[in-house]
Enzyme design. Sequence first.
Site, PDB file in Angstrom:
ATOM      1  N   TYR A   1      43.723  36.530  38.028  1.00  0.00           N
ATOM      2  CA  TYR A   1      44.486  36.740  38.248  1.00  0.00           C
ATOM      3  C   TYR A   1      44.832  36.885  39.597  1.00  0.00           C
ATOM      4  O   TYR A   1      43.058  36.735  40.378  1.00  0.00           O
ATOM      5  CB  TYR A   1      43.637  38.312  37.391  1.00  0.00           C
ATOM      6  CG  TYR A   1      44.949  39.204  38.552  1.00  0.00           C
ATOM      7  CD1 TYR A   1      46.567  39.126  37.380  1.00  0.00           C
ATOM      8  CD2 TYR A   1      44.361  40.280  38.855  1.00  0.00           C
ATOM      9  CE1 TYR A   1      47.112  39.764  38.069  1.00  0.00           C
ATOM     10  CE2 TYR A   1      45.336  41.192  39.347  1.00  0.00           C
ATOM     11  CZ  TYR A   1      46.626  41.573  39.209  1.00  0.00           C
ATOM     12  OH  TYR A   1      47.479  42.294  39.613  1.00  0.00           O
TER      13      TYR A   1
ATOM     14  N   LYS B   1      39.303  44.628  48.170  1.00  0.00           N
ATOM     15  CA  LYS B   1      38.758  45.061  47.276  1.00  0.00           C
ATOM     16  C   LYS B   1      36.892  45.731  48.642  1.00  0.00           C
ATOM     17  O   LYS B   1      37.139  46.627  49.149  1.00  0.00           O
ATOM     18  CB  LYS B   1      37.692  44.380  46.809  1.00  0.00           C
ATOM     19  CG  LYS B   1      38.741  44.083  45.797  1.00  0.00           C
ATOM     20  CD  LYS B   1      38.777  44.100  44.527  1.00  0.00           C
ATOM     21  CE  LYS B   1      39.774  43.918  43.618  1.00  0.00           C
ATOM     22  NZ  LYS B   1      39.964  44.511  42.350  1.00  0.00           N
TER      23      LYS B   1
ATOM     24  N   ASP C   1      40.327  32.619  46.003  1.00  0.00           N
ATOM     25  CA  ASP C   1      40.762  33.984  46.186  1.00  0.00           C
ATOM     26  C   ASP C   1      39.276  35.160  46.284  1.00  0.00           C
ATOM     27  O   ASP C   1      38.854  35.192  44.754  1.00  0.00           O
ATOM     28  CB  ASP C   1      42.008  34.180  44.809  1.00  0.00           C
ATOM     29  CG  ASP C   1      42.059  35.795  45.007  1.00  0.00           C
ATOM     30  OD1 ASP C   1      41.984  36.597  45.422  1.00  0.00           O
ATOM     31  OD2 ASP C   1      43.199  35.836  43.858  1.00  0.00           O
TER      32      ASP C   1
HETATM   33  C1  LIG Z   1      41.180  38.372  42.182  1.00  0.00           C
HETATM   34  C2  LIG Z   1      42.487  39.058  42.773  1.00  0.00           C
HETATM   35  N1  LIG Z   1      43.308  38.454  42.874  1.00  0.00           N
HETATM   36  C3  LIG Z   1      44.019  39.362  43.095  1.00  0.00           C
HETATM   37  C4  LIG Z   1      44.643  40.716  43.651  1.00  0.00           C
HETATM   38  C5  LIG Z   1      45.003  41.738  43.371  1.00  0.00           C
HETATM   39  O1  LIG Z   1      45.372  43.008  44.403  1.00  0.00           O
HETATM   40  P1  LIG Z   1      45.730  44.044  44.669  1.00  0.00           P
HETATM   41  O2  LIG Z   1      45.636  44.914  43.366  1.00  0.00           O
HETATM   42  O3  LIG Z   1      44.784  44.336  45.797  1.00  0.00           O
HETATM   43  O4  LIG Z   1      47.047  43.277  45.227  1.00  0.00           O
HETATM   44  C6  LIG Z   1      42.976  41.290  42.377  1.00  0.00           C
HETATM   45  C7  LIG Z   1      42.905  42.535  42.144  1.00  0.00           C
HETATM   46  O5  LIG Z   1      42.597  42.603  41.256  1.00  0.00           O
HETATM   47  C8  LIG Z   1      42.107  40.597  42.013  1.00  0.00           C
HETATM   48  O6  LIG Z   1      40.935  40.726  41.251  1.00  0.00           O
END
Ligand SMILES: Cc1ncc(COP(=O)(O)O)c(C=O)c1O
Length: 422
Positions: free
Chosen positions: A138, A258, A230
Site C-alpha cells: 500500500y 508516520k 516506501d
Molecule cells: C507504506 C505506506 N505508504 C503510504 C501510505 C499513505 O500515507 P498517508 O496515509 O499519510 O497518505 C501509507 C499509509 O498507511 C502506508 O502505510
Amino acid sequence: MKSDQLFAKAKKILPGGVNSPVRFYEPYPFFATSALGSKLTTADHQIYLDYCMGYGAMILGHGYSSVIEAVRSQLDKGTLFCVPTESEIKLAEMICQVVPCGEMARLVNTGSEATMHAIRLARAFTKRKGVIKFEGGYHGAHDYVLVKAGSGMASLPASEGTLDEASAHTKVVPYNNPAELERAIEKNRDTACVITEPVLANIGLVLPEKGYLNEVRKITEQNDIILIFDEVVTGFRLALGGASEFFGLMPDLVTFAKALGNGLPIAAIAGKKEIMNKLAPAGSVYQASTFAGNPVSVAAGIATLETLTEAKNTIYPRIAKTCDSIVGGIKDILTRAQLDCTVNSIGSMFQLFFTSERVKDQSGAKKANAKMFRKLFDELLKQDIFIPPSQFETCFLSYAHTEDDADKTIEAYDKAFREIKK
Ligand SMILES: Cc1ncc(COP(=O)(O)O)c(C=O)c1O
C-alpha cells in the site's frame, strides 16, 4: 455523548461516519477523547492499551513530552508562513544524516503525497513510464498505486473513480519472488521504478525472506531502474535509518511519513541528489503544497528525530524487547492451545494470522481466517486492548509500552483464544 450516539451523528455529516475508511468497523468504532503514553481514552470512559498507535505514527508514544513542548513553543511563534524557515533545513539535514541514501530531502504532508511525487521523480529521471509494485503493498490512495493494494483496499476489488489510464503503466508482482520481478522487468522494458514497502505492513505483517531485498536492489540496479523504498511505516521505526539501515541497503529514493512527526502530519521524500534536484524549482518535476514544511509539524519532526537520535541505543532495543516478549508469550499460548496460527514480527511490529502456513506474501495473508481475526479483535477490545480492526494491518508498539503492558497483553490474548475456541 457516547460512541454509539456520536457515530449516529457522524454518519449524517461524515461519509460512513469516519474520515478514513480503515477507522470503521461494525457496528461502530469507539470515539477517542484523549491519549497518553500507550493508552487511549474513549468517549465511553474506557481506557484502551493501544497497538494501533496512529497506524505506526506514535513511535515515542502518545503525548511525548519533548514533542508536545516543541509544538507548544512553535504555536506561539506562528503556525504557517509559506516562506522558508531555518527549521526546515535542520529537519532535512537530520533526515539525511540518518537515512543511508539521504543526500537531499523534500518535506511534504502525507505518505500518499510522498509516494506520488517520488514516482513522478523516477519517471522524469529515467524518462520511462512504468511502475512495478508488489501485491498487497500500500502506497497511499492515489491512482498510480491503488492496484492490488493492501490496507483498506485489501478486501476491495478496485476503487471506483480511479482511471485505468493512470495505472495502465503500473505492473503488480508477488512479493518475495525475485524471479517474478525479473520476468516483469523483462516484459516491461519501460519500467522507471520499483516501489516497495521493505516490509509489507498493510496486508498484515509480511517479512522479506533472507536476501530478498538484496535481490530486488541487485535486479533494479542491473536494469537501471529507480528503487523506491516506501518507508512510510518502517522509517525511523525499524531503526533510526529505517529499513534501509536495518537491512543494510541503499535504495535510490525513500518516502517517509508516520513516525517522522510522532503524530503531527508531516512526510518526506529523500534520496540521491541527482534525482532529488529534478524537483521544481531546481528542476522541472512539479511538486508543491501550501502546508509543506508547516512549522508546527517541522517542530514535531525535529523533536522526534532529536529524541530518537539521542536515545537510539535505548529506544530501539527496548521497544523490540517488549515486542519480543508479547510475541513470545502469544506463541507459547498458541502452542499450548494447539491453535493453527502464524505470528510475524520484526522490531516493534507484529501481526497474527489464523493459518498454520507461513505467511510470506499477499496470497498467504489472504488464506488466513479473517473471521477468526475479527473475533480476536472483539475479544481483545473487551479486555481493553485495541489492535487495528483489520487482519490486513499491523500492530505497533511505542517507546511508551512497558513490560507490564506486555504481560497484560499476553493475558488478554490467552483469554481471547479461550473464548474463540469455545
Ligand atoms: C507504506 C505506506 N505508504 C503510504 C501510505 C499513505 O500515507 P498517508 O496515509 O499519510 O497518505 C501509507 C499509509 O498507511 C502506508 O502505510
